[in-house]
Design an enzyme around this catalytic site. Structure first.
Site, PDB file in Angstrom:
ATOM      1  N   PHE A  22       0.810  -1.224   0.000  1.00  0.00           N
ATOM      2  CA  PHE A  22       0.000   0.000   0.000  1.00  0.00           C
ATOM      3  C   PHE A  22       0.848   1.281   0.000  1.00  0.00           C
ATOM      4  CE2 PHE A  22      -4.534  -1.529   1.392  1.00  0.00           C
ATOM      5  CZ  PHE A  22      -4.662  -2.190   0.184  1.00  0.00           C
TER       6      PHE A  22
ATOM      7  N   ASN B 182       8.392  -3.094   2.014  1.00  0.00           N
ATOM      8  CA  ASN B 182       9.366  -2.461   1.106  1.00  0.00           C
ATOM      9  C   ASN B 182       8.950  -1.027   0.771  1.00  0.00           C
ATOM     10  OD1 ASN B 182       7.155  -3.511  -0.341  1.00  0.00           O
ATOM     11  ND2 ASN B 182       8.306  -3.679  -2.226  1.00  0.00           N
TER      12      ASN B 182
ATOM     13  N   ASP C 254      -0.557  -9.792  -4.086  1.00  0.00           N
ATOM     14  CA  ASP C 254       0.679  -9.050  -4.362  1.00  0.00           C
ATOM     15  C   ASP C 254       0.327  -7.730  -5.066  1.00  0.00           C
ATOM     16  OD1 ASP C 254       3.281  -8.268  -4.392  1.00  0.00           O
ATOM     17  OD2 ASP C 254       3.999  -9.845  -5.750  1.00  0.00           O
TER      18      ASP C 254
ATOM     19  N   HIS D  95       4.121 -15.830  -3.494  1.00  0.00           N
ATOM     20  CA  HIS D  95       3.928 -15.841  -4.966  1.00  0.00           C
ATOM     21  C   HIS D  95       4.763 -16.849  -5.745  1.00  0.00           C
ATOM     22  CE1 HIS D  95       7.438 -13.326  -4.546  1.00  0.00           C
ATOM     23  NE2 HIS D  95       6.785 -12.221  -4.298  1.00  0.00           N
TER      24      HIS D  95
HETATM   25  O1  DOR Z   1       6.461  -7.058  -8.906  1.00  0.00           O
HETATM   26  C1  DOR Z   1       6.727  -6.774  -7.740  1.00  0.00           C
HETATM   27  N1  DOR Z   1       6.367  -5.600  -7.227  1.00  0.00           N
HETATM   28  N2  DOR Z   1       7.390  -7.639  -6.996  1.00  0.00           N
HETATM   29  C2  DOR Z   1       7.869  -7.312  -5.783  1.00  0.00           C
HETATM   30  O2  DOR Z   1       8.531  -8.107  -5.186  1.00  0.00           O
HETATM   31  C3  DOR Z   1       7.630  -5.984  -5.235  1.00  0.00           C
HETATM   32  C4  DOR Z   1       6.464  -5.347  -5.839  1.00  0.00           C
HETATM   33  C5  DOR Z   1       6.411  -3.858  -5.572  1.00  0.00           C
HETATM   34  O3  DOR Z   1       6.492  -3.491  -4.384  1.00  0.00           O
HETATM   35  O4  DOR Z   1       6.290  -3.094  -6.510  1.00  0.00           O
HETATM   36 ZN    ZN Z   2       4.968  -8.320  -3.121  1.00  0.00          ZN
HETATM   37 ZN    ZN Z   3       7.658 -10.383  -3.752  1.00  0.00          ZN
END
Ligand code: DOR
Ligand code: ZN
Ligand code: ZN
Length: 426
Positions: A62, A93, A307, A234
């Protein structure tokens, strides 16, 4: 306030039964047969539609703090509610990465202020936050990126990984891993650049089956040694899935998840969608997709989670190497799955198991993911007959596009209830 959901179909055991469901003080107070008289301040006639536990999306991004231009708790939670999701578990992240107690507490405050749905948090494990891992309160897992992706949470060092797994074991936390091997990714990136590959078509050659297989193999070996609980996020390859299946058969404490995009798209989608189908792990072959569906049927796959990783259209329109990876998914997961129910690819019961019960169980969300007296009144009313078309431009997620745009689906979300109240969007 009490609310009576009258004339709904409720899944009891394997069967859908006509029932009325009374919501009181945020809980399910009663599930009764239709002829019983239940007093309530407000009544909604559900017209024989199906009431399921609200979905728990165990994997969302988010974007707070640091990338609120892509999503925030207000827009993200609206997308979730529109998709029948009543609880999300947010990934760490961010900018900065969520790797300290203080940052986690700040994120919780933002969610409390802005979110329309319930929330929980994954905590980032980095190369230098062991102390925080030992003490952190209020996170459901330690998230490890074994391969680089959006953000800068990358742990490749064997010693560090071992320490993280050990603290998780001690603290009885799940280690949730993004399993792609960084060395394989780097090598493939180097050759791709030499060959002049510059389109999303090649993404699955860089983020290859081998990259996932190697990382899963490594994570499983370490889990075997340490004995912590391990969750593979995933999973996208037949090889990775087979390793997990074998590890489960050998009694290892491992679970895994699949995403809607890996289940409903394959790598040929990049031809039309370009970077709008660029995500990590990459989309794989039709054979891999078929293996994932088999993994759902045979119980190897424990959860389906989105995801949800929104990026702006403008960012996705950049050249391949610069475009960020990730696609939104909260609004489309349940309609896609309901359409699959209609096509007899999956049962409704299995959907409830993978999207409600199992994520609650894995991450210790007590009182969630089930339909019985006394649990939280987080519910979704669905219409299996209604036909909808997914449309970029009319979505709640801030990025407002979807890789499933123009898809016609049979199966829709009618109403979503969080904590005993209907959440109306608009
Ligand atoms: O495609 C992805 N997007 N894989 C990830 O591991 C992180 C995610 C993102 O935070 O954009
Ligand atoms: Zn992710
Ligand atoms: Zn991931």
């Amino acid at each position: 306030m009490s609310l009576l959901l009258d004339n709904c179909l409720v899944m009891l055991g394997k069967r859908l039964m006509p029932r009325q469901v009374l919501l009181e003080k945020g809980k399910i107070a009663e599930i009764a047969e239709l002829d019983e008289k239940l007093p309530a301040m407000k009544r909604i006639d559900c017209e024989n539609k199906i009431l399921l536990p609200g979905l728990i999306d165990a994997h969302v991004h988010f974007r707070v703090p640091g990338a609120e231009h892509k999503e925030d708790w207000h827009t993200g939670s609206r997308a979730a509610v529109a998709g029948g999701i009543t609880t999300v578990i947010d990934m760490p992240n961010n900018k900065p990465s969520c790797t300290t107690q203080q940052l986690l507490d700040e994120k919780r405050i933002a969610a409390q202020r802005d979110s329309l749905c319930n929330f929980a948090f994954h905590f980032g494990a980095s190369n230098d936050n062991l102390q925080a891992l030992m003490k952190v309160e209020g996170a459901v897992s330690f998230k490890v990126f074994m391969g680089s992706s959006t953000g800068n949470l990358l742990v490749t060092d064997a010693g560090k990984l071992k320490q993280i797994f050990s603290v998780a074991k001690e603290r009885e936390k799940v280690v949730a891993v993004h399993a792609e091997d960084e060395t394989v990714i780097q090598e493939n990136t180097k050759s791709a650049r030499e060959l002049g590959w510059d389109s999303a078509k090649y993404h699955s050659k860089i983020r290859s089956n081998e990259a996932e297989e190697k990382a899963i193999e490594r994570a499983l070996l370490l889990q075997k040694e340490i004995g912590n609980r391990l969750h593979i996020c995933h999973v996208s390859t037949k090889e990775g899935l087979q390793l997990i299946k074998d590890a489960k058969a050998a009694g290892q404490a491992v679970t895994c998840e699949a995403t809607p995009h890996h289940l409903f798209l394959d790598d040929s989608a990049t031809e039309e969608l370009g970077n709008f189908a660029k995500m990590n792990p990459s989309l794989k072959s039709k054979e891999d997709v078929a293996a994932l569906w088999r993994g759902i049927a045979d119980g190897t796959i424990d959860l389906i989670a989105t995801d949800h990783a929104p990026h702006r259209k403008k960012e996705k329109e950049k050249p391949y190497w610069e475009a960020p990876s990730g696609v939104p998914g909260c609004e489309t997961m349940l309609p896609l799955l309901l359409d699959a129910v209609n096509k007899e690819k999956i049962s409704l019961q299995k959907v409830a198991e993978l999207c409600c019960r199992n994520p609650a169980k894995l991450y210790g969300l007590n009182g969630k993911g089930e339909m019985r007296k006394g649990v939280d009144a987080d519910l979704v009313l669905i219409d299996l007959e209604k036909e909808i078309t997914i449309k970029s431009g009319s979505l709640y997620t801030k990025c407002n596009w979807s890789p499933f745009s123009t898809w016609k689906l049979k199966g829709a979300v009618e109403k979503t209830f969080v904590g005993g109240k209907e959440i109306r969007l608009e």
